[in-house]
Design an enzyme around this catalytic site. Structure first.
Site, PDB file in Angstrom:
ATOM      1  N   ARG A   1       9.833  -2.869  16.211  1.00 56.09           N
ATOM      2  CA  ARG A   1       8.552  -2.435  15.645  1.00 56.09           C
ATOM      3  C   ARG A   1       8.321  -0.963  15.998  1.00 56.09           C
ATOM      4  NH1 ARG A   1       4.198  -3.187  18.334  1.00 56.09           N
ATOM      5  NH2 ARG A   1       4.618  -5.342  18.950  1.00 56.09           N
TER       6      ARG A   1
ATOM      7  N   ASP B   1      -0.973  12.381  -2.168  1.00 60.66           N
ATOM      8  CA  ASP B   1      -0.120  11.276  -2.608  1.00 60.66           C
ATOM      9  C   ASP B   1       0.888  11.893  -3.582  1.00 60.66           C
ATOM     10  OD1 ASP B   1       1.066   9.132  -3.914  1.00 60.66           O
ATOM     11  OD2 ASP B   1      -0.740   7.897  -3.883  1.00 60.66           O
TER      12      ASP B   1
ATOM     13  N   LYS C   1       8.662   3.706  -5.686  1.00 58.96           N
ATOM     14  CA  LYS C   1       8.762   4.357  -6.977  1.00 58.96           C
ATOM     15  C   LYS C   1      10.003   5.258  -7.009  1.00 58.96           C
ATOM     16  CE  LYS C   1       4.897   2.114  -7.303  1.00 58.96           C
ATOM     17  NZ  LYS C   1       3.597   2.703  -7.035  1.00 58.96           N
TER      18      LYS C   1
HETATM   19  C1  LIG Z   1       2.421   2.399  -6.308  1.00 60.44           C
HETATM   20  C2  LIG Z   1       1.546   3.470  -5.791  1.00 60.44           C
HETATM   21  C3  LIG Z   1       0.919   3.365  -4.539  1.00 60.44           C
HETATM   22  C4  LIG Z   1       1.006   2.119  -3.688  1.00 60.44           C
HETATM   23  O1  LIG Z   1       2.286   1.856  -3.225  1.00 60.44           O
HETATM   24  P1  LIG Z   1       2.906   0.374  -2.978  1.00 60.44           P
HETATM   25  O2  LIG Z   1       4.291   0.656  -2.576  1.00 60.44           O
HETATM   26  O3  LIG Z   1       2.775  -0.383  -4.256  1.00 60.44           O
HETATM   27  O4  LIG Z   1       2.079  -0.259  -1.896  1.00 60.44           O
HETATM   28  C5  LIG Z   1       0.181   4.443  -4.111  1.00 60.44           C
HETATM   29  N1  LIG Z   1       0.016   5.555  -4.859  1.00 60.44           N
HETATM   30  C6  LIG Z   1       0.592   5.688  -6.065  1.00 60.44           C
HETATM   31  C7  LIG Z   1       0.393   6.942  -6.852  1.00 60.44           C
HETATM   32  C8  LIG Z   1       1.368   4.661  -6.578  1.00 60.44           C
HETATM   33  O5  LIG Z   1       1.917   4.791  -7.799  1.00 60.44           O
END
Ligand SMILES: *Cc1c(COP(=O)(O)O)cnc(C)c1O
Length: 381
Positions: A50, A175, A200
């Site tokens: 962890r 982000d 992604k």
């Molecule tokens: C998918 C996504 C998230 C969240 O991520 P997960 O891996 O699904 O928890 C956050 N921000 C953006 C822009 C995303 O496309």
């Protein structure tokens, strides 16, 4: 050893050949614990997975190198990364500014979990930096931005927002999921922390869910690592390995995503069934200038609004064949979805509600001709 080229860092940073065996690829250290030679006598600095695991460490080092940050951390999902970050930098009584078209999951995290925990927030149209400045309060600890945004592909000016946040003594979080570090380097533009859904583009193959944080500064990186260990929302060894494998080809994949997206944009812009194409690469996109300044390419995400309204939008999603109807994005395969009914349904009835005639495309790296032919047939009739 450090490397200058992005693609070299993607393949080598944190990934030296295994000292014991020569294994060129970082092994999957599928273990929870580590033998100690004496009490507290650790062989490689590892005691419990962890806290740290060698496969995860390799990914974390690589991500830090790709974003040019001091510290990278890998999580079980993008949302786990966001939650860990926000509960490190914000507590009861604090305030955070988010985009008025934030990713649906980010909006839900603020409007349910964090709100109950005493963190207040305002959703602001961040394409106008002055709107962000006006929303700053004495208790504002962070400005959270996303650029380009999901699913409307709005663009925010990272350097301008960094200036506004820092003037107020707040952090700027970006982000960077849509652009990936290959196309956009938020820390170099003044951001303090980058958040990712590695599910992604970084992972890139739709076979793993993961998240990441990269901090510009080692002290904040250390606080985040402490919360990562304490809250425990870590990326497991196999997930870390899959993500690291994906990251190696990020540059070549992004080049093709961008090239294919441009073909799709050209095709759809001329189609009579399409009312509007949202893509920051278009000269008349309101964020085009800022995007051209802060991104090295415009990405693989394209949204369209259809003249025929919601029915036409749903029909396009259901008739597409090469584009798979599904949530998520950033994988090698093209995906199509209806944000209003799918990824962003949690924003219904709120100020963040997305238009019903909107369709979001994650343009993959298949042959462009097949993608164009698929969209033509799905829009016909
Ligand atoms: C998918 C996504 C998230 C969240 O991520 P997960 O891996 O699904 O928890 C956050 N921000 C953006 C822009 C995303 O496309």
């Amino acid at each position: 050893m450090t490397f200058d080229g992005f693609d070299t860092r993607a393949i080598h940073a944190g990934q030296e050949a295994d000292a014991g065996t020569g294994s060129v690829v970082v092994p999957i250290h599928q273990t929870s614990t580590y033998a100690q030679d004496s009490v507290g006598g650790l062989r490689g600095g590892y005691e419990y997975s962890r806290a740290a695991n060698p496969t995860r460490s390799a990914l974390e080092e690589c991500l830090a190198a790709l974003e040019s940050g001091a510290r990278g951390l890998a999580f079980a999902s993008g949302m786990a990364a966001e939650d860990t970050l926000l509960r490190t930098i914000a507590g009861p009584g604090d305030h955070v500014i988010i985009p008025d078209d934030a990713y649906g999951g980010t909006f839900r995290l603020f409007s349910t979990v964090l709100q109950r925990w005493g963190v207040s927030w305002d959703a602001v149209p961040q394409t106008d930096p002055e709107a962000v400045r006006a929303a700053i309060r004495p208790e504002t600890v962070a400005v959270w931005t996303e650029t380009p945004t999901n699913p409307l592909l709005n663009v925010t000016d990272i350097a301008a927002l960094a200036g506004i946040a820092h003037e107020a003594g707040a952090l700027l979080v970006v982000d960077n999921t849509f652009a990936s570090p290959y196309l956009q380097q938020p820390l170099a533009l003044g951001a303090d922390v980058v958040a990712h859904s590695t599910t992604k583009y970084l992972g890139g193959h739709s076979d793993v869910v993961g998240g990441a944080l990269v901090a510009a500064d080692a002290e904040l990186g250390e606080r985040l690592a402490f919360h990562q260990k304490t809250m425990g929302a870590i990326a497991g060894p196999f997930d870390s390995w899959l993500t690291l494998r994906g990251v190696k080809t990020l540059g070549v994949r992004m080049d093709r995503h961008c090239a294919n997206a441009e073909r799709v944009v050209r095709e759809l812009s001329e189609h009579p069934a399409v009312r509007e194409v949202l893509y920051p690469g278009l000269a008349d996109h309101p964020g085009h200038k800022v995007a051209a300044n802060q991104m090295s390419g415009f990405g693989g995400m394209v949204s369209v609004r259809l003249s025929g309204g919601e029915d036409a939008a749903l029909r396009l999603c259901e008739r597409a064949r090469v584009f798979t109807l599904g949530e998520s994005l950033g994988g090698v395969e093209s995906l199509i979805e209806h944000p209003g009914r799918m990824t962003h349904s949690s924003t219904a009835g709120s100020a963040l509600e997305v238009p019903a005639d909107l369709v979001r495309l994650s343009v993959g790296i298949e042959a462009a001709e097949d993608l164009l032919a698929d969209l033509r047939q799905a829009l016909a009739g």
